[in-house]
Design a protein around this motif. Sequence first.
Motif, PDB file in Angstrom:
ATOM      1  N   ILE A   1      36.362  57.074  64.700  1.00 20.49           N
ATOM      2  CA  ILE A   1      37.127  56.437  63.618  1.00 20.49           C
ATOM      3  C   ILE A   1      38.444  57.179  63.411  1.00 20.49           C
ATOM      4  O   ILE A   1      39.498  56.557  63.216  1.00 20.49           O
ATOM      5  N   GLU A   2      38.389  58.505  63.461  1.00 22.53           N
ATOM      6  CA  GLU A   2      39.621  59.296  63.313  1.00 22.53           C
ATOM      7  C   GLU A   2      40.618  58.951  64.417  1.00 22.53           C
ATOM      8  O   GLU A   2      41.823  58.832  64.166  1.00 22.53           O
ATOM      9  N   GLN A   3      40.127  58.772  65.637  1.00 16.24           N
ATOM     10  CA  GLN A   3      41.012  58.410  66.742  1.00 16.24           C
ATOM     11  C   GLN A   3      41.633  57.035  66.521  1.00 16.24           C
ATOM     12  O   GLN A   3      42.809  56.813  66.820  1.00 16.24           O
ATOM     13  N   ASN A   4      40.855  56.109  65.956  1.00 14.60           N
ATOM     14  CA  ASN A   4      41.405  54.790  65.620  1.00 14.60           C
ATOM     15  C   ASN A   4      42.502  54.907  64.567  1.00 14.60           C
ATOM     16  O   ASN A   4      43.527  54.218  64.653  1.00 14.60           O
ATOM     17  N   PHE A   5      42.286  55.776  63.581  1.00 16.54           N
ATOM     18  CA  PHE A   5      43.312  56.007  62.556  1.00 16.54           C
ATOM     19  C   PHE A   5      44.590  56.565  63.181  1.00 16.54           C
ATOM     20  O   PHE A   5      45.699  56.116  62.863  1.00 16.54           O
ATOM     21  N   LEU A   6      44.430  57.558  64.061  1.00 16.47           N
ATOM     22  CA  LEU A   6      45.593  58.173  64.699  1.00 16.47           C
ATOM     23  C   LEU A   6      46.348  57.173  65.566  1.00 16.47           C
ATOM     24  O   LEU A   6      47.592  57.162  65.576  1.00 16.47           O
ATOM     25  N   ASN A   7      45.612  56.342  66.293  1.00 19.29           N
ATOM     26  CA  ASN A   7      46.250  55.320  67.115  1.00 19.29           C
ATOM     27  C   ASN A   7      47.043  54.341  66.255  1.00 19.29           C
ATOM     28  O   ASN A   7      48.162  53.944  66.607  1.00 19.29           O
ATOM     29  N   PHE A   8      46.455  53.960  65.125  1.00 22.56           N
ATOM     30  CA  PHE A   8      47.154  53.036  64.229  1.00 22.56           C
ATOM     31  C   PHE A   8      48.420  53.680  63.665  1.00 22.56           C
ATOM     32  O   PHE A   8      49.473  53.025  63.575  1.00 22.56           O
ATOM     33  N   ILE A   9      48.338  54.954  63.281  1.00 20.76           N
ATOM     34  CA  ILE A   9      49.511  55.649  62.736  1.00 20.76           C
ATOM     35  C   ILE A   9      50.637  55.691  63.769  1.00 20.76           C
ATOM     36  O   ILE A   9      51.811  55.435  63.453  1.00 20.76           O
ATOM     37  N   ASP A  10      50.294  55.994  65.033  1.00 23.67           N
ATOM     38  CA  ASP A  10      51.315  56.033  66.086  1.00 23.67           C
ATOM     39  C   ASP A  10      51.935  54.651  66.311  1.00 23.67           C
ATOM     40  O   ASP A  10      53.164  54.526  66.442  1.00 23.67           O
ATOM     41  N   GLU A  11      51.086  53.625  66.365  1.00 25.11           N
ATOM     42  CA  GLU A  11      51.590  52.272  66.603  1.00 25.11           C
ATOM     43  C   GLU A  11      52.448  51.787  65.440  1.00 25.11           C
ATOM     44  O   GLU A  11      53.519  51.200  65.636  1.00 25.11           O
ATOM     45  N   PHE A  12      51.986  52.055  64.218  1.00 21.34           N
ATOM     46  CA  PHE A  12      52.724  51.601  63.037  1.00 21.34           C
ATOM     47  C   PHE A  12      54.039  52.373  62.896  1.00 21.34           C
ATOM     48  O   PHE A  12      55.063  51.810  62.497  1.00 21.34           O
ATOM     49  N   SER A  13      54.024  53.661  63.220  1.00 20.51           N
ATOM     50  CA  SER A  13      55.249  54.453  63.174  1.00 20.51           C
ATOM     51  C   SER A  13      56.285  53.915  64.150  1.00 20.51           C
ATOM     52  O   SER A  13      57.488  53.874  63.840  1.00 20.51           O
ATOM     53  N   ALA A  14      55.829  53.505  65.334  1.00 19.26           N
ATOM     54  CA  ALA A  14      56.756  52.932  66.319  1.00 19.26           C
ATOM     55  C   ALA A  14      57.356  51.628  65.803  1.00 19.26           C
ATOM     56  O   ALA A  14      58.553  51.359  65.998  1.00 19.26           O
ATOM     57  N   ILE A  15      56.556  50.822  65.129  1.00 20.78           N
ATOM     58  CA  ILE A  15      57.060  49.568  64.570  1.00 20.78           C
ATOM     59  C   ILE A  15      58.090  49.838  63.476  1.00 20.78           C
ATOM     60  O   ILE A  15      59.149  49.197  63.415  1.00 20.78           O
ATOM     61  N   LEU A  16      57.803  50.799  62.603  1.00 20.89           N
ATOM     62  CA  LEU A  16      58.741  51.150  61.539  1.00 20.89           C
ATOM     63  C   LEU A  16      60.044  51.690  62.111  1.00 20.89           C
ATOM     64  O   LEU A  16      61.132  51.410  61.580  1.00 20.89           O
ATOM     65  N   GLN A  17      59.942  52.452  63.192  1.00 18.08           N
ATOM     66  CA  GLN A  17      61.147  52.992  63.816  1.00 18.08           C
ATOM     67  C   GLN A  17      62.018  51.874  64.377  1.00 18.08           C
ATOM     68  O   GLN A  17      63.240  51.883  64.195  1.00 18.08           O
ATOM     69  N   ARG A  18      61.396  50.922  65.061  1.00 23.00           N
ATOM     70  CA  ARG A  18      62.166  49.786  65.586  1.00 23.00           C
ATOM     71  C   ARG A  18      62.795  48.989  64.455  1.00 23.00           C
ATOM     72  O   ARG A  18      63.937  48.530  64.554  1.00 23.00           O
ATOM     73  N   GLN A  19      62.034  48.825  63.369  1.00 22.93           N
ATOM     74  CA  GLN A  19      62.549  48.071  62.229  1.00 22.93           C
ATOM     75  C   GLN A  19      63.733  48.781  61.587  1.00 22.93           C
ATOM     76  O   GLN A  19      64.720  48.148  61.207  1.00 22.93           O
ATOM     77  N   ALA A  20      63.660  50.109  61.472  1.00 25.66           N
ATOM     78  CA  ALA A  20      64.746  50.870  60.878  1.00 25.66           C
ATOM     79  C   ALA A  20      66.013  50.819  61.738  1.00 25.66           C
ATOM     80  O   ALA A  20      67.120  50.665  61.225  1.00 25.66           O
ATOM     81  N   VAL A  21      65.832  50.893  63.050  1.00 29.45           N
ATOM     82  CA  VAL A  21      66.984  50.807  63.962  1.00 29.45           C
ATOM     83  C   VAL A  21      67.625  49.427  63.903  1.00 29.45           C
ATOM     84  O   VAL A  21      68.851  49.287  63.882  1.00 29.45           O
ATOM     85  N   ALA A  22      66.797  48.389  63.798  1.00 27.77           N
ATOM     86  CA  ALA A  22      67.307  47.020  63.719  1.00 27.77           C
ATOM     87  C   ALA A  22      68.110  46.797  62.443  1.00 27.77           C
ATOM     88  O   ALA A  22      69.147  46.141  62.441  1.00 27.77           O
ATOM     89  N   VAL A  23      67.657  47.393  61.328  1.00 33.56           N
ATOM     90  CA  VAL A  23      68.363  47.244  60.053  1.00 33.56           C
ATOM     91  C   VAL A  23      69.718  47.952  60.109  1.00 33.56           C
ATOM     92  O   VAL A  23      70.719  47.452  59.609  1.00 33.56           O
ATOM     93  N   ARG A  24      69.769  49.114  60.727  1.00 30.38           N
ATOM     94  CA  ARG A  24      71.010  49.882  60.799  1.00 30.38           C
ATOM     95  C   ARG A  24      72.063  49.161  61.624  1.00 30.38           C
ATOM     96  O   ARG A  24      73.259  49.237  61.345  1.00 30.38           O
ATOM     97  N   LYS A  25      71.597  48.453  62.634  1.00 23.24           N
ATOM     98  CA  LYS A  25      72.557  47.698  63.460  1.00 23.24           C
ATOM     99  C   LYS A  25      73.133  46.512  62.687  1.00 23.24           C
ATOM    100  O   LYS A  25      74.242  46.123  62.876  1.00 23.24           O
TER     101      LYS A  25
END
Length: 226
Positions: free
Chosen positions: A202-226
């Motif tokens: 379960i902890e590994q599932n949490f960590l995987n979700f955090i990494d995936e969600f962080s990548a999505i937030l990063q793309r979203q932040a870069v898109a907003v700045r552009k």
Amino acid sequence: MENMNIVDLFFGASLLVQCIMLLLLGFSVMSWAVIFQRSRILNKAKKQITHFDEKFWSADELNSLYNETQKNKDNITGTEHIFYAGFKEFSRLFQINPNMPEAALDGASRAMRLSMNRELDSLEQNIPFLGTVGSISPYIGLFGTVWGIMHAFIALGAVKQATLQMVAPGIAEALIATAIGLFAAIPAVMAFNRLTLQVTRIEQNFLNFIDEFSAILQRQAVAVRK
């Protein structure tokens, strides 16, 4: 001797050995209560992870998913709670300073990891007790056995001629303590290993979700700045 059963052996044992047997039986009962409770909670947590993953990846917008989650924020758990904590912190920091998305991403990552740690603490509750029972029960039972055998031989010291029929009941009474110790320890150790493995997955599932969600937030932040 032929008609003697476990109940007779228990009542025939010394008071200390009886107390040890009762203690070990109490450990066994509490262990099974923890096993059933944690198994139910962990199975529920795994189902929640699967359900929210489907909900997360099928959502059209993160804002709408966040608003939906916020309405039920007092009852959310698992990855849903991690998502809520991360998106809330990211939105707050990004609104304060949209020119520094890195700070918003770092804050969201910290919030998600704190939320994950709280979730894991809740899932791991009482599981260490099983490890403790598995570790100490055989030794407690062995202590009862040694004490019982010593008590039996001391009683035989007053007898001029000891026979196997005289020795056997005392030894049998003492060995019951070891048997009950193993009876308490073996299921506790097996359950401890199995439940710990489930929490790790379960902890590994949490960590995987955090990494995936962080990548999505990063793309979203870069898109907003552009």
